[in-house]
Write a protein that holds these residues in place. Sequence first.
Motif, PDB file in Angstrom:
ATOM      1  N   GLY A  93       0.829  -1.209   0.000  1.00  0.00           N
ATOM      2  CA  GLY A  93       0.000   0.000   0.000  1.00  0.00           C
ATOM      3  C   GLY A  93       0.862   1.256   0.000  1.00  0.00           C
ATOM      4  O   GLY A  93       0.588   2.220  -0.742  1.00  0.00           O
ATOM      5  N   ALA A  94       1.922   1.242   0.809  1.00  0.00           N
ATOM      6  CA  ALA A  94       2.818   2.406   0.862  1.00  0.00           C
ATOM      7  C   ALA A  94       3.533   2.591  -0.472  1.00  0.00           C
ATOM      8  O   ALA A  94       3.736   3.715  -0.953  1.00  0.00           O
ATOM      9  N   ALA A 121       1.228   4.152  -3.033  1.00  0.00           N
ATOM     10  CA  ALA A 121       1.098   5.592  -2.792  1.00  0.00           C
ATOM     11  C   ALA A 121       2.337   6.328  -3.301  1.00  0.00           C
ATOM     12  O   ALA A 121       2.232   7.362  -3.969  1.00  0.00           O
ATOM     13  N   GLY A 177       2.330   6.912  -6.903  1.00  0.00           N
ATOM     14  CA  GLY A 177       1.190   7.649  -7.440  1.00  0.00           C
ATOM     15  C   GLY A 177       0.087   6.737  -7.949  1.00  0.00           C
ATOM     16  O   GLY A 177      -0.738   7.133  -8.779  1.00  0.00           O
ATOM     17  N   ALA A 236      -2.029   4.975  -5.788  1.00  0.00           N
ATOM     18  CA  ALA A 236      -2.917   4.613  -4.674  1.00  0.00           C
ATOM     19  C   ALA A 236      -4.373   4.507  -5.119  1.00  0.00           C
ATOM     20  O   ALA A 236      -5.123   3.657  -4.625  1.00  0.00           O
ATOM     21  N   GLY A 237      -4.777   5.347  -6.058  1.00  0.00           N
ATOM     22  CA  GLY A 237      -6.175   5.322  -6.509  1.00  0.00           C
ATOM     23  C   GLY A 237      -6.494   4.113  -7.362  1.00  0.00           C
ATOM     24  O   GLY A 237      -7.649   3.870  -7.701  1.00  0.00           O
ATOM     25  N   ARG A 282      -5.486  -1.593  -4.162  1.00  0.00           N
ATOM     26  CA  ARG A 282      -5.691  -1.847  -2.738  1.00  0.00           C
ATOM     27  C   ARG A 282      -5.182  -3.244  -2.430  1.00  0.00           C
ATOM     28  O   ARG A 282      -5.084  -4.101  -3.328  1.00  0.00           O
TER      29      ARG A 282
END
Length: 274
Positions: free
Chosen positions: A113-114, A117, A120, A122-123, A126
Motif C-alpha cells: 500500500g505504501a 502511494a 502515485g 494509490a487510486g 488496494r
Amino acid sequence: MVDSSDALPDLRDPNILSIGYNAVYTATPHSATLRRLWHELAEGLDFPEDFGHISFVTLPQLRRIAAELRLGPGGTLVDLGCGRAGPALWVARELGAQLIGVDFAAVAVEQAGARAAALGLAGQARFVVGTFADTGLDPESADGAMSEDALQYAPDKRAAVAEAGRILRRGARMVFTAFELEPGRAAGLPVFGSDPVDDYRPLLSEAGFAVEAYEEVPGWPEPMTATYSALVSAGGTLAQEMGPQAAAALLTELSMTLQQQPYRRRVLVVATKR
Ligand SMILES: C[S@@+](CC[C@H](N)C(=O)[O-])C[C@H]1O[C@@H](n2cnc3c(N)ncnc32)[C@H](O)[C@@H]1O
C-alpha cells in the motif's frame, strides 16, 4: 541491524512460512545487499527498481503476463501472493487496471500500500490480507488474476486454484508463473504444504479453467541457483543488515532449496475461466 532477537525459525511451527515472510519483508528495506543481489541476479538489470520483487519474474516475462491477461482499462486485476506487489503494480499501471493484491503476510500488504502511494498509484490499487484458499473477495468479481512464483507455497493447491476460479468472471484469464514440485524431494519441507504438485493443469481443469498455454520457462534454474548461492555466501552480511531472525528465515529456505532441489520446473501458465 533491525532485530535483536536471537530466536531462530522453529521448523515444526505450522505458521513458519507467514512468520518467515513477515520477518523477511520487515527486514528487506534494511538490506542493501539483498536488494542488490536480487536485482542483479534474479530481476535482471533492465527491471525497473521501483517495482522490485522477490520472485524470478524478468521484464520480458512481465510484459508477456500483461499481454496475456487481455485486460482493458478499468478492469479488476487480482494478484495472488502479491508480496510488496512490484510486478502487479507495474502491470496495473501498464494496463490501467484496478489492482487488488492478496497476501497472507500482513507486513507485505502494508508495504504494498505504501509503495502504491509512493508511485502515485494509490487510486488504482488496494491490498488485503488473505490466503490463496480464502482471499475474502466476492465471487466472479475479477476480470483477471496473476501470480508470480507463489502458488507452490499453497498448503492446499487444489483449494487455491479453486478459489482463483471462484473470484474470476467467466472469460477472465489467470496468468501465472509457479514452480512445479518434485514430490519425492519436496516431501517433509514444511514450506510447500502436504500436497506437492508436479503439474497444475489437472487442478486448473477441475476448477473450470481452459488451459491456453503451459510452458516451461527456458533456463529457469540458473537465476535461482545464482541468486540463492550468492545470498547464502553473503549470509554474514545479511544477518547484520536484516537481523538474525529474518536472515535465518531467508537462508534456511534458500539452503534447503539448493540442497534438496524440490523444484521440477518453473512454468508460465495462461488459463481462461470457462
Ligand atoms: C516468492 S514470494 C513472491 C511475492 C511477489 N509475487 C513478488 O513477485 O515479489 C511468495 C509470496 O507468497 C506469499 N504466500 C505464501 N503462502 C501464501 C498463502 N498460503 N496465502 C497467501 N500468500 C501466500 C508470501 O507471503 C510471499 O509474499
